[in-house]
Write an enzyme that holds these catalytic residues in place. Sequence first.
Site, PDB file in Angstrom:
ATOM      1  CB  SER A   1      -0.951  -0.018   1.140  1.00  0.00           C
ATOM      2  OG  SER A   1      -1.939   0.895   0.940  1.00  0.00           O
TER       3      SER A   1
ATOM      4  CG  ASP B   1      -2.553   3.944  -1.483  1.00  0.00           C
ATOM      5  OD1 ASP B   1      -3.393   3.894  -2.223  1.00  0.00           O
ATOM      6  OD2 ASP B   1      -2.680   3.258  -0.274  1.00  0.00           O
TER       7      ASP B   1
ATOM      8  CG  ASP C   1      -5.916   0.834  -0.513  1.00  0.00           C
ATOM      9  OD1 ASP C   1      -5.083   1.849  -0.531  1.00  0.00           O
ATOM     10  OD2 ASP C   1      -5.881  -0.146   0.411  1.00  0.00           O
TER      11      ASP C   1
ATOM     12  CG  ASP D   1      -2.897  -0.751  -2.411  1.00  0.00           C
ATOM     13  OD1 ASP D   1      -2.808   0.542  -1.964  1.00  0.00           O
ATOM     14  OD2 ASP D   1      -3.326  -1.448  -1.712  1.00  0.00           O
TER      15      ASP D   1
END
Length: 450
Positions: free
Chosen positions: A101, A240, A244, A242
């Site tokens: 992440s 960010d 999400d 990833d």
Amino acid sequence: MGKYFGTDGVRGEANVELTPELAFKLGRFGGYVLSQHETGTPRVFVARDTRISGEMLESALVAGLLSVGIEVYKLGVLATPGVSYLVRTENASAGVMISASHNPALDNGIKFFGSDGFKLADDQELEIEALLDAEEDTLPRPSAEGLGTLVDYPEGLRKYEKFLVSTGINLEGMKVALDTANGAASVSARDVFLDLQADISVIGEQPNGLNINDGIGSTHPEKLQELVKETGSAVGLAFDGDSDRLIAVDENGDIVDGDKIMFIIGKYLSEKGLLAQNTIVTTVMSNLGFHKALDQHGINKAVTAVGDRYVVEEMRQSNYNLGGEQSGHVIIMDYNTTGDGQLTAIQLTKVMKETGMSLSELAAQVTIYPQKLVNIRVDNSMKHKAMEVPAIAAIIEKMEAEMQGNGRILVRPSGTEPLLRVMAEAPTDEEVDYYVDTIADVVRTEIGIA
């Protein structure tokens, strides 16, 4: 949290803590647990972000999945919510995302999604952990036609992009600045916003395996703030690693955090009668100004512990359709089962376009109270018992009485470290300093350690 699984899968420094050996076992045992009740050949989708360790861990994980007879669809670089979406809509047995992440490039992580597109339940994670800790691997070892097969599936990215575009409206004439954090959104955000006819500028779109989240993205929006002002953009959108989560920047270069984004989208849905039970799910860390804005507009709130998994749990249990965190995790359950930065960005720009209001005007509906957080090192055995110490309980009660309802105090233990977190919000910085410092001094005196 278990021995291996934290609040968001298994994480650690790649090749040191999260090793290829562990990734192989996670693929083998996780794949078995999630597909053991399948009647046909189980299918699992696997994706990763842009970290240098991604392909190493992907290879090991895929080998583990193949070793228990699973058909693996390799998606390549894709946003975490893209995996969740594809698993659910393509009737896969499970999905796996390789990402840490918003963490730096040296870290990586592995998280699983069930066939419903949601992160795993605690009992499923514990079942995988039991297999990891077993003295012997007794799972079946098929051979020949019993082994799994590997399918490259680049069309998964196109399907996810098409889905994202389908949730938006034409943005012709709107200048949009994007920061894709040199991460997973770097393969999709440009195409998605071009398809929506936006006039775009993009940074953070040259991943090299080491620069993901490095001074860029939702945790470092400074470069995006500059880009918005340089290009005269109506909005800046920072993802960010990833993708999400989303942090936005208004036309003046000011940050619009997850609380404000949730309010803007929630108020829009509420006015259209589309906000389920007229309620937004948030966490204890959401700003008091956010709560007051909801109250002023007659919108209900449900409050959970910190962590998007707890927000999702509450949303599922009570059939709510909007929730999230100050950090920019926003879950819009009508569209997807997990936080989705690009989806949230599309809904935010939709509200701007349909209302004709600037982002600064929309964000001004929430007055964010100054907030201060202090971490105090305490004995680990005491961090959950702080409120049982008379002097600490008394000073908190005294400070809350002085606030007269126009402020908030939150004292909570860290989930991973021997720390007690003291947070306060109040109308001015001076008041916040006074409340936090007064409580922190008592905590240090009573249970603090050097």
